[in-house]
Design a protein around this motif. Structure first.
Motif, PDB file in Angstrom:
ATOM      1  N   SER A 205       0.824  -1.211   0.000  1.00  0.00           N
ATOM      2  CA  SER A 205       0.000   0.000   0.000  1.00  0.00           C
ATOM      3  C   SER A 205       0.861   1.265   0.000  1.00  0.00           C
ATOM      4  O   SER A 205       0.443   2.308  -0.513  1.00  0.00           O
ATOM      5  N   ASP A 206       2.070   1.181   0.561  1.00  0.00           N
ATOM      6  CA  ASP A 206       2.977   2.328   0.547  1.00  0.00           C
ATOM      7  C   ASP A 206       3.429   2.667  -0.867  1.00  0.00           C
ATOM      8  O   ASP A 206       3.868   3.790  -1.128  1.00  0.00           O
ATOM      9  N   ARG A 208       1.309   2.035  -3.491  1.00  0.00           N
ATOM     10  CA  ARG A 208       0.058   2.156  -4.238  1.00  0.00           C
ATOM     11  C   ARG A 208      -0.097   1.048  -5.284  1.00  0.00           C
ATOM     12  O   ARG A 208      -0.506   1.297  -6.432  1.00  0.00           O
ATOM     13  N   THR A 209       0.236  -0.163  -4.903  1.00  0.00           N
ATOM     14  CA  THR A 209       0.103  -1.273  -5.828  1.00  0.00           C
ATOM     15  C   THR A 209      -0.277  -2.524  -5.051  1.00  0.00           C
ATOM     16  O   THR A 209      -0.535  -2.465  -3.837  1.00  0.00           O
ATOM     17  N   THR A 210      -0.332  -3.653  -5.725  1.00  0.00           N
ATOM     18  CA  THR A 210      -0.668  -4.914  -5.073  1.00  0.00           C
ATOM     19  C   THR A 210       0.604  -5.616  -4.614  1.00  0.00           C
ATOM     20  O   THR A 210       1.708  -5.346  -5.123  1.00  0.00           O
ATOM     21  N   ARG A 272       5.897   3.425 -12.937  1.00  0.00           N
ATOM     22  CA  ARG A 272       4.737   3.091 -12.099  1.00  0.00           C
ATOM     23  C   ARG A 272       5.043   3.313 -10.616  1.00  0.00           C
ATOM     24  O   ARG A 272       4.151   3.686  -9.843  1.00  0.00           O
ATOM     25  N   HIS A 276       3.686   7.635  -8.015  1.00  0.00           N
ATOM     26  CA  HIS A 276       3.100   7.844  -6.692  1.00  0.00           C
ATOM     27  C   HIS A 276       4.157   8.260  -5.663  1.00  0.00           C
ATOM     28  O   HIS A 276       3.869   9.014  -4.737  1.00  0.00           O
TER      29      HIS A 276
END
Length: 318
Positions: A205-206, A208-210, A272, A276
């Motif tokens: 989550s830090d 912003r992905t899976t 990617r 973020h």
């Protein structure tokens, strides 16, 4: 001459001076130079001593990786018009590119180490990395424990402050200190082996992905970072450590008919992560990359897998 009845292991023969034999004899620097000339490489404009200095400063086998785009393997010769200048330019470009990519990966590596340590400590405790129940594969867990023990031993011998302080005072190393002495590869493998979904997802989550994508991306970046750290070639390299992509990036590759398994894969991953993490820094890195490419207009980008419109493809908002 007396027959030598002494048995020798196949492929390991040695002469009387103790030198081990190999089917191909080593070439002297002068022989390397003439070999290049005989195979059609243009050495005009370079005095023999200049070519010899270049060959003495760069292993012949290393140089050979950079001339692949100028060499016709079927003919066993360089393509017409290929010169030593071409190889020198590609090597100089690759050297600058390697440094730039390393700089791009570095803050992501630090962020990953920080996130892994922070969430493990707050969810499970400072030495939870010793708990097999948080991990999936026992063999991978045991390998990571060996790497941890080794890092602690090296830290103690080297009197690394964060190691000696904690080991002498507490007898254990908290995870926030551990990640400072473990290799990026070991931290990445530990994350990839997590069975605890809460911890795995908290780190992801830090970014912003899976968790699935983060595992794949970090393992890929470890591979690329190690190439950079060991001065290995990025140009015209087939990237053996493949990575997963977002669906939209898969569609991008298909739409532009891009070849996967080249360095452009890495730039998609970096984009990617940076969009973020730090989009302003990403724009600065893309400016630096554009400037580098402009410095070497004669170096083709196709061997890197780059599309013509690469700058727009790699742009981010923000």
């Amino acid at each position: 001459m007396a027959h030598d009845s002494t048995p020798h292991a196949p492929g390991n023969g040695a002469n009387q001076a103790g030198s081990f034999l190999f089917p191909k004899p080593p070439l002297t620097i002068a022989e390397q130079r003439e070999h290049l000339r005989e195979r059609g490489l243009g050495l005009e404009g370079f005095p023999d001593e200049g070519v010899d200095f270049f060959l003495a400063s760069n292993n012949y086998y290393r140089i050979s990786g950079y001339w692949l785009t100028f060499f016709d393997r079927d003919a066993g010769r360089f393509v017409e018009g290929a010169t030593l200048d071409d190889i020198v330019h590609v090597m100089a470009f690759d050297d600058e590119l390697r440094f730039l990519v390393f700089r791009m990966i570095e803050p992501l590596e630090i962020r990953f180490r920080t996130s892994f340590a922070y969430h493990m400590a707050h969810i499970h405790g400072a030495v939870a990395y010793r708990d097999m129940r948080l991990f999936d594969l026992e063999d991978a867990f045991e390998r990571s424990q060996s790497e941890i023990d080794r890092a602690i031993r090296i830290g103690m011998r080297g009197r690394v402050p964060c190691v000696t302080h904690n080991m002498e005072k507490y007898g254990q190393l908290p995870v926030w200190a551990l990640v400072e002495v473990l290799s990026f590869g070991t931290v990445s493998k530990m994350y990839g082996n997590l069975s605890d979904g809460e911890l795995r997802d908290a780190v992801a989550s830090d970014f912003r992905t899976t968790a699935t994508l983060l595992k794949s991306w970090m393992e890929h970046l470890v591979y690329i970072r190690n190439l950079c750290a060991h001065y290995d070639r990025l140009y015209n390299r087939v990237v053996t450590k493949r990575t997963q992509f977002l669906r939209e990036d898969i569609r991008l590759f298909d739409r532009l008919h891009l070849q996967r398994g080249r360095l452009f894969d890495t730039f998609i991953v970096l984009k990617r992560l940076y969009e973020h993490f730090d989009p302003v820094m990403w724009k600065m890195r893309m400016t630096a990359l554009r400037d580098l490419i402009d410095m070497y207009p004669e170096v083709r980008l196709l061997p890197l897998g780059f599309p013509e419109d690469w700058l727009n493809v790699l742009s981010v908002e923000g």
